[in-house]
Design a protein around this motif. Sequence first.
Motif, PDB file in Angstrom:
ATOM      1  N   GLY A   1      -1.420  -2.536   3.934  1.00  0.00           N
ATOM      2  CA  GLY A   1      -2.586  -1.318   3.728  1.00  0.00           C
ATOM      3  C   GLY A   1      -3.403  -1.701   2.721  1.00  0.00           C
ATOM      4  N   LEU A   2      -4.682  -1.204   3.096  1.00  0.00           N
ATOM      5  CA  LEU A   2      -5.744  -1.369   1.878  1.00  0.00           C
ATOM      6  C   LEU A   2      -6.546  -0.004   1.971  1.00  0.00           C
ATOM      7  N   GLY A   3      -6.827   0.567   0.939  1.00  0.00           N
ATOM      8  CA  GLY A   3      -7.383   1.821   0.496  1.00  0.00           C
ATOM      9  C   GLY A   3      -8.664   1.518   0.119  1.00  0.00           C
ATOM     10  N   VAL A   4      -9.971   1.611   0.786  1.00  0.00           N
ATOM     11  CA  VAL A   4     -11.144   1.447   0.099  1.00  0.00           C
ATOM     12  C   VAL A   4     -11.935   2.567  -0.301  1.00  0.00           C
ATOM     13  N   GLY A   5     -12.694   2.612  -1.246  1.00  0.00           N
ATOM     14  CA  GLY A   5     -13.404   3.778  -1.854  1.00  0.00           C
ATOM     15  C   GLY A   5     -14.844   3.905  -1.273  1.00  0.00           C
ATOM     16  N   GLU A   6     -15.416   5.089  -1.084  1.00  0.00           N
ATOM     17  CA  GLU A   6     -16.781   5.402  -0.659  1.00  0.00           C
ATOM     18  C   GLU A   6     -17.877   4.675  -1.522  1.00  0.00           C
ATOM     19  N   PRO A   7     -17.652   4.457  -2.633  1.00  0.00           N
ATOM     20  CA  PRO A   7     -18.793   3.616  -3.462  1.00  0.00           C
ATOM     21  C   PRO A   7     -18.816   2.127  -3.111  1.00  0.00           C
ATOM     22  N   LEU A   8     -17.952   1.615  -2.678  1.00  0.00           N
ATOM     23  CA  LEU A   8     -17.801   0.099  -2.219  1.00  0.00           C
ATOM     24  C   LEU A   8     -19.234  -0.377  -1.580  1.00  0.00           C
ATOM     25  N   GLU A   9     -19.883  -1.010  -1.961  1.00  0.00           N
ATOM     26  CA  GLU A   9     -21.085  -1.304  -1.380  1.00  0.00           C
ATOM     27  C   GLU A   9     -20.977  -2.353  -0.169  1.00  0.00           C
ATOM     28  N   ALA A  10     -22.033  -2.482   0.712  1.00  0.00           N
ATOM     29  CA  ALA A  10     -21.825  -3.048   1.857  1.00  0.00           C
ATOM     30  C   ALA A  10     -21.412  -4.532   2.005  1.00  0.00           C
ATOM     31  N   GLU A  11     -22.009  -5.232   0.868  1.00  0.00           N
ATOM     32  CA  GLU A  11     -21.655  -6.645   0.659  1.00  0.00           C
ATOM     33  C   GLU A  11     -20.114  -6.833   0.433  1.00  0.00           C
ATOM     34  N   ARG A  12     -19.652  -5.943  -0.525  1.00  0.00           N
ATOM     35  CA  ARG A  12     -18.597  -6.074  -1.225  1.00  0.00           C
ATOM     36  C   ARG A  12     -17.468  -5.982   0.138  1.00  0.00           C
ATOM     37  N   CYS A  13     -17.711  -4.877   0.994  1.00  0.00           N
ATOM     38  CA  CYS A  13     -16.819  -4.699   1.892  1.00  0.00           C
ATOM     39  C   CYS A  13     -16.697  -5.721   2.902  1.00  0.00           C
ATOM     40  N   VAL A  14     -17.918  -6.278   3.262  1.00  0.00           N
ATOM     41  CA  VAL A  14     -17.803  -7.702   4.115  1.00  0.00           C
ATOM     42  C   VAL A  14     -17.152  -8.846   3.464  1.00  0.00           C
ATOM     43  N   GLN A  15     -17.273  -8.895   2.128  1.00  0.00           N
ATOM     44  CA  GLN A  15     -16.531  -9.764   1.578  1.00  0.00           C
ATOM     45  C   GLN A  15     -14.843  -9.821   1.709  1.00  0.00           C
ATOM     46  N   VAL A  16     -14.577  -8.468   1.448  1.00  0.00           N
ATOM     47  CA  VAL A  16     -13.208  -8.018   1.533  1.00  0.00           C
ATOM     48  C   VAL A  16     -12.654  -8.551   2.888  1.00  0.00           C
ATOM     49  N   GLY A  17     -13.533  -8.184   4.048  1.00  0.00           N
ATOM     50  CA  GLY A  17     -13.046  -8.401   5.116  1.00  0.00           C
ATOM     51  C   GLY A  17     -12.977  -9.854   5.693  1.00  0.00           C
ATOM     52  N   ARG A  18     -13.858 -10.586   4.749  1.00  0.00           N
ATOM     53  CA  ARG A  18     -13.839 -11.992   5.158  1.00  0.00           C
ATOM     54  C   ARG A  18     -12.339 -12.676   4.796  1.00  0.00           C
TER      55      ARG A  18
ATOM     56  N   MET B   1      -7.318 -15.842  11.325  1.00  0.00           N
ATOM     57  CA  MET B   1      -8.593 -15.699  11.964  1.00  0.00           C
ATOM     58  C   MET B   1      -8.366 -13.949  12.876  1.00  0.00           C
ATOM     59  N   LEU B   2      -9.458 -13.119  12.932  1.00  0.00           N
ATOM     60  CA  LEU B   2      -9.077 -12.105  13.405  1.00  0.00           C
ATOM     61  C   LEU B   2      -9.116 -12.163  14.777  1.00  0.00           C
ATOM     62  N   VAL B   3      -7.975 -11.475  15.464  1.00  0.00           N
ATOM     63  CA  VAL B   3      -7.792 -11.466  17.007  1.00  0.00           C
ATOM     64  C   VAL B   3      -7.781 -10.369  17.587  1.00  0.00           C
ATOM     65  N   ALA B   4      -7.656  -9.244  16.854  1.00  0.00           N
ATOM     66  CA  ALA B   4      -8.136  -7.925  17.303  1.00  0.00           C
ATOM     67  C   ALA B   4      -8.038  -6.914  16.590  1.00  0.00           C
ATOM     68  N   ALA B   5      -8.615  -5.846  16.677  1.00  0.00           N
ATOM     69  CA  ALA B   5      -8.966  -4.726  15.851  1.00  0.00           C
ATOM     70  C   ALA B   5      -8.768  -3.458  16.704  1.00  0.00           C
ATOM     71  N   ALA B   6      -8.467  -2.373  15.917  1.00  0.00           N
ATOM     72  CA  ALA B   6      -8.537  -1.111  16.369  1.00  0.00           C
ATOM     73  C   ALA B   6      -9.050  -0.131  15.638  1.00  0.00           C
ATOM     74  N   VAL B   7     -10.036   0.871  15.941  1.00  0.00           N
ATOM     75  CA  VAL B   7     -10.605   1.678  15.305  1.00  0.00           C
ATOM     76  C   VAL B   7     -10.200   3.084  15.538  1.00  0.00           C
ATOM     77  N   CYS B   8      -9.771   3.891  14.527  1.00  0.00           N
ATOM     78  CA  CYS B   8      -9.302   5.107  14.855  1.00  0.00           C
ATOM     79  C   CYS B   8      -9.743   6.172  13.805  1.00  0.00           C
ATOM     80  N   PRO B   9      -9.917   7.551  14.234  1.00  0.00           N
ATOM     81  CA  PRO B   9     -10.063   8.324  13.180  1.00  0.00           C
ATOM     82  C   PRO B   9      -8.944   8.498  12.249  1.00  0.00           C
TER      83      PRO B   9
ATOM     84  N   ALA C   1     -16.506  -5.658   9.952  1.00  0.00           N
ATOM     85  CA  ALA C   1     -17.380  -6.318  10.126  1.00  0.00           C
ATOM     86  C   ALA C   1     -17.374  -7.648   9.564  1.00  0.00           C
ATOM     87  N   GLY C   2     -16.670  -7.590   8.314  1.00  0.00           N
ATOM     88  CA  GLY C   2     -16.544  -9.081   7.627  1.00  0.00           C
ATOM     89  C   GLY C   2     -15.618  -9.903   8.308  1.00  0.00           C
ATOM     90  N   ALA C   3     -14.472  -9.277   8.546  1.00  0.00           N
ATOM     91  CA  ALA C   3     -13.244  -9.879   9.312  1.00  0.00           C
ATOM     92  C   ALA C   3     -13.624 -10.468  10.422  1.00  0.00           C
TER      93      ALA C   3
END
Length: 248
Positions: free
Chosen positions: A127-144, A1-9, A219-221
């Motif tokens: 680490g996980l590199g994600v591509g710009e074309p990855l659609e929103a629902e797939r991003c959310v699935q990966v996060g889950r 389960m996700l317990v913390a996240a940091a968002v950075c540029p 968001a998915g995670a």
Amino acid sequence: MLVAAAVCPCPPLLVPEIAAGAAPELDAARAACTDALGVLAASRPDLLVVVGPAEKSGRGPHPEGTRGSFGGFGVDLDVCLGRPDAEGADRGTGADPASPERELPSSLAVAAWLLERTGWSDAPVEGLGVGEPLEAERCVQVGRQIGGRAGRVALLVMGDASACRTLKAPGYLDERAQDFDAQVARALAAADVEALKTLDTPLAYELKAAGRAPWQVLAGAAEGAGLGGALLYDDAPYGVGYLVAAWS
């Protein structure tokens, strides 16, 4: 389960050796990133997953011990994701197996630099590199999938907002950029999972917002995790939106 996240540029200019004489201009952003990583350490995770935008060659999982370089930016500086002696084996980050010969994409190299700078030793790192074309629902699935990887998972999410905030910005001036970045900033400040899920993907592409896919992985995670958010930095010093946030 996700317990913390940091968002950075993730601009390479965060690395002072690359920024050179302009390095002080991002001192506040670096300090905010340090504070956000402190939130991750305080969460006592079993696993830290670093997610960032990547070109095709850098997409997919990058095991702990993967190396990166800033040589392409004219600086003789190498970094390593987590422990350099870790076995370079795929641990099921949710994408195709990584080749151990690959270098980190620049976003994950910046993340590795931030982790080294703060002396990260609190949990294994992937680490996980994600591509710009990855659609929103797939991003959310990966996060889950990431959120279910361990009892206590932390995320370091790398990504810039729009690159169209000024006339001299990489994407030139787009009047929509400021509103888009403000929407993202509000979502990160409130840990608003639904707002991140429903970001306008075509608009993000037009505004060159490289963080869109990584934010939607977050968001998915974070679904059902009940985390609260805090926005630590919000500026566009080079016409590119840089946001730093911490969720816990």
